[in-house]
Write an enzyme that holds these catalytic residues in place. Sequence first.
Site, PDB file in Angstrom:
ATOM      1  N   HIS A   1      -6.989 -28.319   2.152  1.00  0.00           N
ATOM      2  CA  HIS A   1      -5.845 -29.244   2.204  1.00  0.00           C
ATOM      3  C   HIS A   1      -6.290 -30.704   2.346  1.00  0.00           C
ATOM      4  O   HIS A   1      -5.827 -31.584   1.622  1.00  0.00           O
ATOM      5  CB  HIS A   1      -4.921 -28.898   3.368  1.00  0.00           C
ATOM      6  CG  HIS A   1      -4.443 -27.478   3.381  1.00  0.00           C
ATOM      7  ND1 HIS A   1      -4.158 -26.791   2.229  1.00  0.00           N
ATOM      8  CD2 HIS A   1      -4.198 -26.609   4.394  1.00  0.00           C
ATOM      9  CE1 HIS A   1      -3.751 -25.563   2.538  1.00  0.00           C
ATOM     10  NE2 HIS A   1      -3.775 -25.431   3.838  1.00  0.00           N
TER      11      HIS A   1
ATOM     12  N   ASP B   1     -10.364 -23.742   7.303  1.00  0.00           N
ATOM     13  CA  ASP B   1      -8.932 -23.481   7.185  1.00  0.00           C
ATOM     14  C   ASP B   1      -8.166 -24.706   6.667  1.00  0.00           C
ATOM     15  O   ASP B   1      -7.185 -24.564   5.939  1.00  0.00           O
ATOM     16  CB  ASP B   1      -8.385 -23.083   8.571  1.00  0.00           C
ATOM     17  CG  ASP B   1      -6.950 -22.606   8.521  1.00  0.00           C
ATOM     18  OD1 ASP B   1      -6.638 -21.757   7.673  1.00  0.00           O
ATOM     19  OD2 ASP B   1      -6.120 -23.101   9.325  1.00  0.00           O
TER      20      ASP B   1
ATOM     21  N   LYS C   1       3.627 -30.201  -2.043  1.00  0.00           N
ATOM     22  CA  LYS C   1       4.544 -30.979  -1.199  1.00  0.00           C
ATOM     23  C   LYS C   1       4.991 -32.221  -1.965  1.00  0.00           C
ATOM     24  O   LYS C   1       4.163 -32.920  -2.552  1.00  0.00           O
ATOM     25  CB  LYS C   1       3.851 -31.385   0.109  1.00  0.00           C
ATOM     26  CG  LYS C   1       3.568 -30.197   1.047  1.00  0.00           C
ATOM     27  CD  LYS C   1       2.902 -30.667   2.322  1.00  0.00           C
ATOM     28  CE  LYS C   1       2.363 -29.514   3.149  1.00  0.00           C
ATOM     29  NZ  LYS C   1       3.345 -28.857   3.987  1.00  0.00           N
TER      30      LYS C   1
ATOM     31  N   GLU D   1      -1.338 -30.233  14.338  1.00  0.00           N
ATOM     32  CA  GLU D   1      -0.361 -29.161  14.552  1.00  0.00           C
ATOM     33  C   GLU D   1      -0.180 -28.956  16.041  1.00  0.00           C
ATOM     34  O   GLU D   1      -1.158 -28.998  16.795  1.00  0.00           O
ATOM     35  CB  GLU D   1      -0.864 -27.864  13.925  1.00  0.00           C
ATOM     36  CG  GLU D   1      -1.005 -27.944  12.430  1.00  0.00           C
ATOM     37  CD  GLU D   1      -1.402 -26.600  11.853  1.00  0.00           C
ATOM     38  OE1 GLU D   1      -0.509 -25.840  11.477  1.00  0.00           O
ATOM     39  OE2 GLU D   1      -2.608 -26.314  11.810  1.00  0.00           O
TER      40      GLU D   1
ATOM     41  N   LYS E   1      -5.598 -19.106  -0.778  1.00  0.00           N
ATOM     42  CA  LYS E   1      -6.767 -19.444  -0.004  1.00  0.00           C
ATOM     43  C   LYS E   1      -6.972 -18.393   1.096  1.00  0.00           C
ATOM     44  O   LYS E   1      -6.001 -17.736   1.445  1.00  0.00           O
ATOM     45  CB  LYS E   1      -6.660 -20.844   0.593  1.00  0.00           C
ATOM     46  CG  LYS E   1      -5.618 -20.972   1.725  1.00  0.00           C
ATOM     47  CD  LYS E   1      -5.649 -22.342   2.313  1.00  0.00           C
ATOM     48  CE  LYS E   1      -6.434 -22.424   3.588  1.00  0.00           C
ATOM     49  NZ  LYS E   1      -5.703 -22.020   4.789  1.00  0.00           N
TER      50      LYS E   1
ATOM     51  N   LYS F   1       3.366 -31.932  15.553  1.00  0.00           N
ATOM     52  CA  LYS F   1       3.011 -31.670  14.163  1.00  0.00           C
ATOM     53  C   LYS F   1       3.212 -32.953  13.363  1.00  0.00           C
ATOM     54  O   LYS F   1       4.297 -33.524  13.361  1.00  0.00           O
ATOM     55  CB  LYS F   1       3.901 -30.564  13.588  1.00  0.00           C
ATOM     56  CG  LYS F   1       3.547 -30.202  12.157  1.00  0.00           C
ATOM     57  CD  LYS F   1       4.172 -28.888  11.733  1.00  0.00           C
ATOM     58  CE  LYS F   1       3.874 -28.566  10.285  1.00  0.00           C
ATOM     59  NZ  LYS F   1       2.483 -28.197  10.044  1.00  0.00           N
TER      60      LYS F   1
ATOM     61  N   LYS G   1      -5.418 -27.835  16.012  1.00  0.00           N
ATOM     62  CA  LYS G   1      -4.284 -27.069  16.538  1.00  0.00           C
ATOM     63  C   LYS G   1      -4.086 -27.481  17.994  1.00  0.00           C
ATOM     64  O   LYS G   1      -5.009 -27.978  18.636  1.00  0.00           O
ATOM     65  CB  LYS G   1      -4.563 -25.572  16.420  1.00  0.00           C
ATOM     66  CG  LYS G   1      -4.716 -25.129  14.959  1.00  0.00           C
ATOM     67  CD  LYS G   1      -4.211 -23.738  14.727  1.00  0.00           C
ATOM     68  CE  LYS G   1      -4.393 -23.288  13.290  1.00  0.00           C
ATOM     69  NZ  LYS G   1      -3.288 -23.687  12.401  1.00  0.00           N
TER      70      LYS G   1
ATOM     71  N   ARG H   1       0.819  -1.223   0.000  1.00  0.00           N
ATOM     72  CA  ARG H   1       0.000   0.000   0.000  1.00  0.00           C
ATOM     73  C   ARG H   1       0.852   1.273   0.000  1.00  0.00           C
ATOM     74  O   ARG H   1       0.570   2.212  -0.722  1.00  0.00           O
ATOM     75  CB  ARG H   1      -0.875   0.015   1.258  1.00  0.00           C
ATOM     76  CG  ARG H   1      -2.020  -0.965   1.197  1.00  0.00           C
ATOM     77  CD  ARG H   1      -3.355  -0.213   1.335  1.00  0.00           C
ATOM     78  NE  ARG H   1      -4.476  -1.147   1.222  1.00  0.00           N
ATOM     79  CZ  ARG H   1      -5.133  -1.395   0.102  1.00  0.00           C
ATOM     80  NH1 ARG H   1      -4.811  -0.787  -1.029  1.00  0.00           N
ATOM     81  NH2 ARG H   1      -6.142  -2.240   0.082  1.00  0.00           N
TER      82      ARG H   1
HETATM   83  C1  BG6 Z   1      -2.471 -23.053   6.255  1.00  0.00           C
HETATM   84  C2  BG6 Z   1      -3.438 -22.794   7.379  1.00  0.00           C
HETATM   85  O1  BG6 Z   1      -3.150 -23.095   5.027  1.00  0.00           O
HETATM   86  O2  BG6 Z   1      -1.841 -24.305   6.486  1.00  0.00           O
HETATM   87  C3  BG6 Z   1      -2.721 -22.792   8.719  1.00  0.00           C
HETATM   88  O3  BG6 Z   1      -4.065 -21.530   7.177  1.00  0.00           O
HETATM   89  C4  BG6 Z   1      -1.950 -24.066   8.900  1.00  0.00           C
HETATM   90  O4  BG6 Z   1      -3.640 -22.603   9.793  1.00  0.00           O
HETATM   91  C5  BG6 Z   1      -1.072 -24.351   7.679  1.00  0.00           C
HETATM   92  O5  BG6 Z   1      -1.134 -23.916  10.049  1.00  0.00           O
HETATM   93  C6  BG6 Z   1      -0.443 -25.726   7.764  1.00  0.00           C
HETATM   94  O6  BG6 Z   1       0.473 -25.881   6.719  1.00  0.00           O
HETATM   95  P1  BG6 Z   1       1.685 -26.892   6.845  1.00  0.00           P
HETATM   96  O7  BG6 Z   1       2.329 -26.887   5.502  1.00  0.00           O
HETATM   97  O8  BG6 Z   1       2.571 -26.340   7.924  1.00  0.00           O
HETATM   98  O9  BG6 Z   1       1.086 -28.199   7.232  1.00  0.00           O
END
Ligand code: BG6
Length: 501
Positions: free
Chosen positions: A260, A255, A202, A236, A168, A361, A356, A67
């Site tokens: 995904h 999300d 990936k 996560e 997204k 993870k 989360k 901006r």
């Molecule tokens: C994003 C989400 O699209 O993917 C996040 O908005 C999430 O909330 C992330 O943490 C996870 O991505 P990755 O590649 O770390 O599994």
Amino acid sequence: MIGTKMRLRADALAARGGETMATHEPAVFVIFGGTGDLAKRKLFPALCHNAVGGQLHERTLILGLGRSPIAEAAYRADVRSALAKAGLADEAERLVGRVFYQAIGRGSDDDYRALAERLEKLCAAHEIPPNYAMYLSLPPHVMPATIEGLGGAGLNNTRGWTRVVLEKPFGKDLKSAQELNALVHRHFREDQIYRIDHYLGKETVQNLLVFRLANGLIESAWNRDRVHSVQIIVAEDLGVGSRAGYYDTSGALRDMVQNHISQLLTLVAMEVPSSFDAEAIRYEKVKVLRSMAPIDLNSVVRGQYTAGTASGHAVRGYLEEANVPAGSQTETFVAMKLFVDSWRWQGVPFYIRTGKRLPRKTTQIAVRFRSAPVSFFKKVGCRLESSDVLLITLQPDEGFSFHFDIKKPGDPFQIESIPLSFSYDERYHQIHDAYQTLLLDVLEGDQTLFVHATEVEASWKLFTGLLEAPPPVRPYAAGSWGPPEADGLAIPESGLWQHGC
Ligand code: BG6
């Protein structure tokens, strides 16, 4: 197309005697949101890796947009420090010299005209064709005006090629996704539109296709006769951090699941495509989404984390995170059971779990095959939970493992479950970040790993009932595997949730 891409990249390798060279025409890579978090954490590092690897054309330029006016030297310094943070301090100069900056102000017609003029000047000065890849790393509410602005300034139709990359979330439900598709289609053709889902970039996700389709034994067992159930877990350990402003309007379903996880599910469940190209693969993925059985709301558990422990530290609950509205009912966890009503998958449950603040993870797909019909070895006990499970780990520790039961040497007669495994890290030591692959695909015009308009709508459609009548949110302590109600979803039929080995 993947086929074309693989051929192009192989030819390029051969032409350089083994050294990689770019396989796209020079272009300007324009980043809307060029001062933002995604640009700094992901886009610039990916471009830099590609520049170092020789895949980014040496005359391709990068124009960051924001901006406010920023002096180009100051912007380059920012990019340099973002690259240093990503561990690329020594490599930064391979990219920074071709980074430019332009303020887009409030996005008036004049601002877009100025952008078009700047792009023409850059191309003329660097003697490159007017090829523009425009990456919209922007909050959803400014996306429509930006697309209108680009169309209004003629940036959808140049003498070279123009492609637009949309981050997204793509809409927040079926209606908004349809409206957004209609708006984008007023200005861009579908073959110019790259709806990005970074999971598709990936390596391990792409390898899922190869593993399935290149190995006859696996493909022949990939059906209801041999497969007992499929579990997809995307866990996560982190909480929402500073993203609550966005996250609270979204929740885990929008999300992670609609995009995904749906992508992972369609790649696992799709029929064998007629060829290995973008159109055929996208067609099969849409077919899966359209053949999903309506979601039974009793087979869905939503959860929200409360205070607990993560990585040995006390952490607060979702409601105590900064910017979360009091009493929010947004889910930070979803588990559900789905069925694909197709010839191949009739009756096979697909379990999904994401959240989360789970213990660690991990992204895994666990395909549980049917057990042998008679257990001769019941008396000696111990068929382990992991037997007959193909575990595909997408991150971290990317790889595969399949557990076999074997006889342990010696007496007494005992059975042990042994993994047959493959680890990317052990074999290849390093794998590309998803954005490296996807940004190159945009520059090369390969849409295989991007989401088609019909796909995004089919996926929103699948979750419409659930979004309209979400089940109650159950609490779970940070650091646990989610609300106990979610375990009830899987245990009766398939044994414990696969939490990874
Ligand atoms: C994003 C989400 O699209 O993917 C996040 O908005 C999430 O909330 C992330 O943490 C996870 O991505 P990755 O590649 O770390 O599994």
